[in-house]
Design a protein around this motif. Sequence first.
Motif, short mmCIF file in Angstrom:
data_model
loop_
_atom_site.label_atom_id
_atom_site.label_comp_id
_atom_site.label_asym_id
_atom_site.label_seq_id
_atom_site.Cartn_x
_atom_site.Cartn_y
_atom_site.Cartn_z
N ILE A 59 18.16 59.92 77.31
CA ILE A 59 19.11 58.92 76.43
C ILE A 59 19.22 57.64 77.13
O ILE A 59 19.38 57.48 78.11
N PHE A 60 19.22 56.71 76.33
CA PHE A 60 19.43 55.28 76.49
C PHE A 60 20.76 55.01 76.01
O PHE A 60 21.24 55.23 74.88
N TYR A 61 21.69 54.17 76.70
CA TYR A 61 23.01 53.64 76.22
C TYR A 61 22.90 51.83 76.63
O TYR A 61 22.58 51.70 77.76
N ILE A 62 22.85 51.25 75.48
CA ILE A 62 22.67 49.68 75.50
C ILE A 62 24.13 49.23 75.99
O ILE A 62 25.27 49.40 75.25
N ILE A 63 23.96 48.58 77.33
CA ILE A 63 25.58 47.79 77.74
C ILE A 63 25.42 46.50 77.42
O ILE A 63 26.59 45.99 76.87
N VAL A 78 18.35 47.81 68.60
CA VAL A 78 19.30 48.18 69.25
C VAL A 78 20.28 46.86 69.79
O VAL A 78 19.60 45.85 69.99
N GLY A 81 26.40 48.73 72.68
CA GLY A 81 27.06 49.80 72.30
C GLY A 81 26.21 51.19 71.66
O GLY A 81 26.81 52.21 71.33
N ASP A 82 24.79 50.76 71.34
CA ASP A 82 24.33 51.78 70.64
C ASP A 82 23.47 52.84 71.65
O ASP A 82 23.45 52.59 72.99
N ALA A 83 23.51 54.14 71.42
CA ALA A 83 22.82 55.07 72.26
C ALA A 83 21.84 55.73 71.30
O ALA A 83 21.96 55.93 70.05
N GLY A 85 18.53 58.91 71.76
CA GLY A 85 18.02 59.89 72.64
C GLY A 85 16.55 60.21 72.12
O GLY A 85 16.14 60.01 70.91
N TYR A 107 20.69 48.38 79.99
CA TYR A 107 20.91 49.86 79.63
C TYR A 107 21.07 50.81 80.70
O TYR A 107 20.49 50.74 81.82
N ASP A 109 19.86 54.53 81.46
CA ASP A 109 18.83 55.43 81.12
C ASP A 109 19.10 57.02 81.82
O ASP A 109 18.76 57.01 82.97
#
Length: 142
Positions: A59-63, A78, A81-83, A85, A107, A109
């Motif tokens: 899962i990536f969460y974009i910082i 992206v 705030g986007d995530a 999977g 991001y 990971d």
Amino acid sequence: TLKNVQTTESVTIDRDGNKFNVKTIIPDTETSKCRANFVEVEPWNYAYGYHYHEANEEIFYIISGTGVIRTHEGDIQVKAGDAIGFPTGVKGAHVIRNESATEKLVYIDFGTTLLPEVVHLPDFNKIMVISQEVNGIFDKQN
């Protein structure tokens, strides 16, 4: 063990001039089934290369920053705030790239760490095998 991203040292990975930095926050040596890395991708670069896993999910969460993720189904834009999977198998194939000329893409990971693992590298027709006894990249047999 408590970690702070500001004080964690990063490792720069340079693959033929393509650079990205990885800060391992929660290594798989401290947990039995997951890990977490902060990844910083320089402008016009990508992280890791196009691949998919047989055993593990990510899962990536974009910082911060913006990017494009190449997937099996096409490109996805992206932003902070986007995530997103990535399941196991071909449908989870991915690579993230930074198409900004000026800002880093940062991001988190998150991923599972099941062994043995086979990672497919379709652009090179290779596989990477990761186990307690074997680690390496091999030609994919068709």
